[in-house]
Design a protein around this motif. Structure first.
Motif: not given
Lengths: 388, 250
Positions: A140-142, A145-164
């Motif tokens: 992830v870009g620096e 990380m700052k924008k969302f306040g993420w940290r190493i080890g955090d989980q990100i869930v992405l829901i696909g649109d092009i790919y179901p």
């Protein structure tokens, strides 16, 4: 310098008019600085040229929506001058919701080759190895990380649109690019291939790091010629040209911005010229008096031009000062809009401030030119008879 | 007899009003001597102000010569003429022509901005000029804070601050009440007698003319009469002046 107090007194002789004119210079100048920053971003030097990275990007000739066969990457890798090759697939999807605030670039990539092609990137948190070893890991870009306040080890869930498909990623490493564009998320394409077998064998873009500048130029043509008669013809260009291509989708943005900027400068010029013409007309008698006292035509010309220049400089310096002071808040406010890509890369370019100053001086001198010439050339006796 | 300071030779001045040509001064000859106080009189349109402007170097003749001291000002270039005016001419207007955004001090300082004098020297000169006209205590006042008489005295201070050779006054009492006009005339008389300034004044006012050492009457651009006032007894002066006054349009 002895005449400076006289010039200043004349500038603020009619305070309301002076303030309104100064205001009419400040606001357009802010717009010009913003436009200048945008233009400057479009004209940024090619990172491939400045840092010796020599990256080129290959995509389907028709457009980015058409994928290329993955085998192309291997064919390109075998070309003389290709140092490293990596594949990108735009994943898209949504993070939390579809709002502009939660939008950022997400790519399925090949981790090991990505860091070879982008070897100018620095891993600032976590490690590349951690990412390589975790198929559900992400880089992830620096800035993100700052924008969302993420940290190493955090989980990100992405829901696909092009790919179901919905994918769950763990942040394993954080990168920073030297030019500041560190606002994307990368994850291992194998994860997507496993979740969605139909995805296999297709790539969106192929990024090649070339040995040198000459190789980059040669390979761009060579790759396109190689696939010219295939079912998947390609278009290869430098990294900068590729990025510019996104902007050019909106039309000739540079021409549009330059034209708007020119109109804005012209409008300021007309406003300032009107003020100066009024001011000079009201003082015909006074100017005749000054000439009676022995002020030469050149001195009168300088006095009038000095007045218009001073008026413009007040507006210009205040405008540029406001731009500098308001730059950070403006950048922050744009981050959560569809212009976030632009906002992230926004920098206070000294050349934009210099352009603002040059425009100010131009407006100052040209707005006062005609009234100054008229004031200095009018016969003294005619001026003394004038009833203003 | 003192030396001639101004020599006007065969001056012709014409103006164009549309297709019409108007001869304001017609082959005029005129001499002013150092230290004289000359009153130019005559009806409106007789060419008084035009003659004053030509001698002051703010207008140019169509033909003829004007010498002031050793300078032939009718032959000077525009820039040289401006420089010459700054050194030799002090001009007093009927409507004072003070700059409203400048204080009395700053108005008087204006001609000195063209000289190489430093700030403290300029201050000294301005203070002297304002004290001569009796307004040393009004230095920081703006024109709108002064009476008409005071404004005219500031204008006189501005005219004398560079210590010019010549003082030119175009109807200096025309806009003033009787008391202020008297004060201004006393001041001009003092500048002539005490400070040895050569003064030319254009006036319609017999009282102003009575302060002069010489009366010059113009009519239709021609010099009609030139009389030393000392040669006139009061009755003759009143008669001479009344001719001028009668000629003035009502």
């Amino acid at each position: 310098m002895k005449l400076l107090p006289l010039i200043l007194k004349n500038v603020f002789r009619k305070k309301a008019r002076a303030i309104l004119t100064i205001g009419s210079i400040i606001l357009p100048l802010l717009v010009i600085c913003l436009m200048g920053t945008f233009l400057r971003l479009l004209d940024r030097p090619d990172p491939a040229e400045t840092r010796g990275m020599f990256r080129i990007v290959t995509r389907h000739k028709v457009g980015l929506a058409s994928p290329l066969p993955m085998s192309y990457a291997e064919k390109i890798r075998q070309l003389d001058g290709a140092f490293a090759v990596t594949k990108f697939n735009w994943f898209g999807g949504k993070y939390i919701d579809n709002s502009a605030r939660n939008f950022f670039a997400r790519f399925a990539v090949e981790p090991e080759t990505l860091v070879q092609v982008f070897d100018d990137a620095t891993i600032t948190q976590g490690s590349a190895t951690d990412w390589f070893n975790d198929r559900a890991g992400s880089l992830v870009g620096e800035d993100l990380m700052k924008k969302f306040g993420w940290r190493i080890g955090d989980q990100i869930v992405l829901i696909g649109d092009i790919y179901p498909v919905t994918i769950q990623l763990t942040i394993r490493a954080v990168y920073q690019l030297p030019d500041g564009d560190s606002d994307a998320l990368f994850f291992n394409r194998e994860y997507l291939e496993e979740a969605l077998p139909s995805f296999q064998g297709k790539v969106g873009t192929i990024w090649t790091k070339c040995r040198d500048g000459a190789a980059a130029t040669r390979l761009s043509d060579e790759i396109d010629q190689m696939f010219e008669n295939s079912p998947y013809p390609t278009k290869t260009e430098t990294e900068k040209a590729f990025q510019m291509g996104f902007v050019s989708m909106l039309g000739n943005v540079k021409l549009l911005i330059t034209s708007l900027g020119t109109i804005v400068v012209f409008v300021i010029l007309l406003i300032a010229a009107n003020t100066m013409a009024l001011s000079a007309r009201e003082r015909i008698r006074e100017i005749a008096l000054l000439r009676t006292l022995g002020f030469s035509r050149v001195t009168i010309l300088m006095l009038t031009l000095g007045e218009s220049l001073m008026l413009a400089l007040f507006g210009g310096i205040l405008g540029l000062g406001l731009f500098v002071v308001g730059f950070r808040p403006l950048k922050a406010s744009l981050i959560n809009t569809p212009l976030s890509g632009f906002a992230t890369a926004m920098t206070l370019f000294p050349e934009v401030l210099l352009l603002g100053l040059v425009i100010t001086i131009f407006v100052g001198l040209f707005s006062g030119l005609v009234p100054a010439i008229q004031a200095s050339m009018r016969p003294i006796t005619e001026g003394l008879r004038h009833i203003g | 007899m003192t030396n001639p300071l101004i020599i006007v030779e065969n001056i012709v001045k014409k103006y164009h009003r549309g297709a019409e040509e108007l001869t304001v001064l017609n082959s005029l000859n005129f001499t002013v001597y150092e230290g004289e106080f000359v009153a130019l009189m005559g009806p409106s349109g007789s060419g008084k102000t035009t003659l004053l402007n030509l001698i002051a170097g703010i207008d140019r003749p169509n033909s003829g010569y004007i010498f002031v001291g050793k300078d032939e000002i009718s032959a000077l270039s525009e820039d040289k003429l401006a420089e010459w005016r700054s050194r030799h001419i002090g001009f007093i207007f009927q409507t004072y022509n003070l700059i409203p955004v400048l204080t009395a001090f700053e108005n008087v300082e204006l001609p000195l901005l063209l000289t190489p004098l430093g700030k403290s020297e300029r201050r000294k000169h301005v203070e002297i000029a304002l004290s001569i006209v009796g307004l040393a205590d009004r230095m920081s006042h703006y024109p709108r804070q002064l009476s008409g008489g005071q404004e005219q005295r500031v204008a006189i201070a501005r005219a004398i601050v560079t210590d010019p050779t010549l003082l030119m006054a175009d109807e200096p009492t025309g806009d003033l009440d009787a008391k202020s006009a008297e004060e201004v005339l006393i001041l001009l008389e003092r500048l002539n007698s005490e400070f040895k300034k050569t003064i030319i004044i254009v006036t319609h006012d017999p009282k102003a003319a009575a302060r002069a050492s010489r009366l010059v009457r113009l009519e239709k651009g021609i010099l009609k009469e030139d009389i030393p006032t000392e040669s006139l007894d009061s009755a003759r002066f009143a008669e001479a002046a009344s001719v001028f006054v009668e000629a003035r349009p009502k």
